[in-house]
Design an enzyme around this catalytic site. Structure first.
Site, PDB file in Angstrom:
ATOM      1  N   SER A 112     -23.739 124.927 -62.099  1.00  0.00           N
ATOM      2  CA  SER A 112     -25.190 125.549 -61.952  1.00  0.00           C
ATOM      3  C   SER A 112     -26.330 125.593 -61.512  1.00  0.00           C
ATOM      4  O   SER A 112     -26.741 123.030 -61.893  1.00  0.00           O
ATOM      5  CB  SER A 112     -25.144 126.631 -62.898  1.00  0.00           C
ATOM      6  OG  SER A 112     -26.136 127.458 -63.175  1.00  0.00           O
ATOM      7  N   ARG A 113     -27.025 125.843 -60.951  1.00  0.00           N
ATOM      8  CA  ARG A 113     -28.458 125.322 -60.814  1.00  0.00           C
ATOM      9  C   ARG A 113     -28.996 124.845 -61.772  1.00  0.00           C
ATOM     10  O   ARG A 113     -30.067 124.184 -61.970  1.00  0.00           O
ATOM     11  CB  ARG A 113     -29.167 125.998 -59.625  1.00  0.00           C
ATOM     12  CG  ARG A 113     -28.386 125.770 -58.271  1.00  0.00           C
ATOM     13  CD  ARG A 113     -29.610 126.736 -57.002  1.00  0.00           C
ATOM     14  NE  ARG A 113     -28.821 128.338 -57.453  1.00  0.00           N
ATOM     15  CZ  ARG A 113     -29.126 128.537 -56.448  1.00  0.00           C
ATOM     16  NH1 ARG A 113     -29.727 128.094 -55.504  1.00  0.00           N
ATOM     17  NH2 ARG A 113     -28.457 129.861 -56.564  1.00  0.00           N
ATOM     18  N   HIS A 146     -22.855 130.231 -50.088  1.00  0.00           N
ATOM     19  CA  HIS A 146     -21.601 130.298 -50.082  1.00  0.00           C
ATOM     20  C   HIS A 146     -21.236 129.232 -49.181  1.00  0.00           C
ATOM     21  O   HIS A 146     -21.093 127.907 -49.413  1.00  0.00           O
ATOM     22  CB  HIS A 146     -20.580 131.424 -49.633  1.00  0.00           C
ATOM     23  CG  HIS A 146     -20.546 132.670 -50.103  1.00  0.00           C
ATOM     24  ND1 HIS A 146     -19.529 133.562 -50.283  1.00  0.00           N
ATOM     25  CD2 HIS A 146     -20.433 132.119 -51.904  1.00  0.00           C
ATOM     26  CE1 HIS A 146     -19.863 134.385 -51.729  1.00  0.00           C
ATOM     27  NE2 HIS A 146     -20.201 133.619 -52.275  1.00  0.00           N
ATOM     28  N   LYS A 188     -15.666 136.651 -51.806  1.00  0.00           N
ATOM     29  CA  LYS A 188     -16.390 137.222 -50.480  1.00  0.00           C
ATOM     30  C   LYS A 188     -17.722 138.219 -50.742  1.00  0.00           C
ATOM     31  O   LYS A 188     -17.922 138.008 -51.883  1.00  0.00           O
ATOM     32  CB  LYS A 188     -14.931 138.177 -49.722  1.00  0.00           C
ATOM     33  CG  LYS A 188     -14.313 139.565 -50.727  1.00  0.00           C
ATOM     34  CD  LYS A 188     -14.479 138.980 -52.119  1.00  0.00           C
ATOM     35  CE  LYS A 188     -14.568 140.270 -53.738  1.00  0.00           C
ATOM     36  NZ  LYS A 188     -15.340 139.743 -54.098  1.00  0.00           N
ATOM     37  N   ARG A 224     -30.436 144.594 -53.482  1.00  0.00           N
ATOM     38  CA  ARG A 224     -31.258 144.692 -52.652  1.00  0.00           C
ATOM     39  C   ARG A 224     -32.515 143.435 -52.116  1.00  0.00           C
ATOM     40  O   ARG A 224     -33.076 143.763 -51.573  1.00  0.00           O
ATOM     41  CB  ARG A 224     -31.767 145.709 -53.358  1.00  0.00           C
ATOM     42  CG  ARG A 224     -31.843 147.115 -53.655  1.00  0.00           C
ATOM     43  CD  ARG A 224     -32.068 148.339 -54.481  1.00  0.00           C
ATOM     44  NE  ARG A 224     -33.552 148.425 -53.547  1.00  0.00           N
ATOM     45  CZ  ARG A 224     -34.486 149.511 -53.870  1.00  0.00           C
ATOM     46  NH1 ARG A 224     -34.241 149.787 -54.467  1.00  0.00           N
ATOM     47  NH2 ARG A 224     -35.771 149.247 -53.273  1.00  0.00           N
ATOM     48  N   ASP A 232     -21.050 143.003 -50.089  1.00  0.00           N
ATOM     49  CA  ASP A 232     -20.909 142.501 -51.158  1.00  0.00           C
ATOM     50  C   ASP A 232     -19.767 143.954 -51.096  1.00  0.00           C
ATOM     51  O   ASP A 232     -18.747 144.027 -52.252  1.00  0.00           O
ATOM     52  CB  ASP A 232     -22.287 143.214 -51.621  1.00  0.00           C
ATOM     53  CG  ASP A 232     -22.092 142.930 -54.002  1.00  0.00           C
ATOM     54  OD1 ASP A 232     -21.319 143.469 -54.501  1.00  0.00           O
ATOM     55  OD2 ASP A 232     -22.038 141.496 -53.860  1.00  0.00           O
TER      56      ASP A 232
END
Length: 329
Positions: A36-37, A79, A97, A167, A178
């Site tokens: 993870s970051r 991605h 996806k 959003r 999404d």
């Protein structure tokens, strides 16, 4: 390839947790690392699932030579960079996806994977559902004749606050990428890439689509009517009507355990697999591991050219509804 396929998980959100939980139930899979970051987030995720290695950067995860494949589970905007980093480091990739933000990015990933000689697949887990695969066999064998219409919808009632990722234009938010990716991919599975694309949407103040309707036309005369929403809890159903019958899916068509086949002068035929709802992600993982062991660089059920075609359709829809993300032309 090792006896167990060694997975790395990139990102620590809800879908990463669900996929990891399914992997841990598979005897031929092993989750060996998470990245993870945020190192704190990675360590929390690792502790939750008993994962031995936690990294505070994507690069460290990609450089881990004890990983056979990385599952990329961040937002759409992540991605292309995340999957590209892993491919450059020599790791096979299963990428969530929608595959990328747009078709240009998707083409970059596909070209990179092919250049590197590495496995790459979009995680359209719906395609690997055994009930969906049974449906496609019936359609291919002519059970409902020539397809005339496909209907599918996926909407959530929300409301989602302005700061929510759905959003956020910077995270490629909106209903289409999404949620709408499921109806679009469902139509593509049955009809391929459309010859005509029409669409309308209501946009949020942030400029992403909130309620979207799509009409896809095909030179065969077939059409697909699809919708996605962030402001309406839709039926989430799907149906396929052919010249000699129709197939109907109940709510949750993308992770369904059943469908009903209707044909003239016959009783309705139900097809069920009660194991599906709790094991939906496991089927795509099993196919990925089969491909890796067989030395296949693409899955025949989700080939990269199909992912590219879906992304082109999503781009065309966004063009019609006027949604652009930061950095796009």
């Amino acid at each position: 390839m090792t006896a167990k396929i060694r997975w790395g998980v990139l990102a620590t959100g809800g879908i990463a947790a669900s996929f990891t939980a399914d992997l841990l139930k598979m005897p031929d899979a092993e989750v060996v690392a998470v990245g993870s970051r945020s190192l704190a987030s990675a360590k929390t995720f690792a502790d939750r699932f008993g994962i031995p290695r936690a990294y505070g950067s994507w690069t460290e995860l990609a450089d881990d030579e004890g990983i056979d494949i990385v599952y990329v589970a961040g937002p759409h905007s992540a991605h292309r960079p995340a999957a590209g980093l892993c491919l450059q480091a020599g790791r096979a990739v299963l990428c969530e996806k929608a595959f990328t933000v747009n078709a240009f990015e998707a083409r970059e990933l596909v070209d990179l994977a092919r250049h590197q000689g590495l496995f790459l697949m979009e995680a359209m887990w719906m395609y690997f559902n055994p009930v969906i695969q049974r449906m496609t066999e019936l359609v291919r064998d002519g059970a409902i004749g020539e397809i005339r219409t496909v209907h599918a919808d996926f909407g959530l009632g929300g409301p989602f606050p302005p700061e929510h990722r759905l959003r956020d234009p910077a995270q490629a938010g909106g209903a289409l990428l999404d949620l709408g990716v499921y109806p679009v991919s469902f139509a593509h599975l049955l009809l391929g890439e459309p010859d005509e694309v029409r669409a309308w949407a209501h946009l949020t103040p942030e400029g992403v689509d909130d309620n979207t309707g799509v009409l896809l036309g095909y030179d065969t005369g077939a059409l697909a009517l699809l919708s996605s929403s962030l402001s309406a809890d839709t039926a989430q159903t799907a149906s396929i009507t052919g010249s000699t019958g129709r197939i109907e899916f109940p709510r949750g068509f993308f992770n369904t355990d059943r469908f009903v086949l209707h044909r003239p002068d016959r009783d309705p035929e139900s097809f069920t697999d009660p194991a599906v709802p709790s094991h939906g992600l496991r089927y795509e993982a099993a196919e990925v591991m089969r491909c890796l062991r067989a030395g296949e660089l693409e899955s025949p059920f989700a080939p990269l050219d199909s992912s590219l075609a879906v992304m082109r359709t999503l781009d065309a829809i966004r063009d019609r509804i006027g949604v652009r993300y930061p950095g796009e032309a």
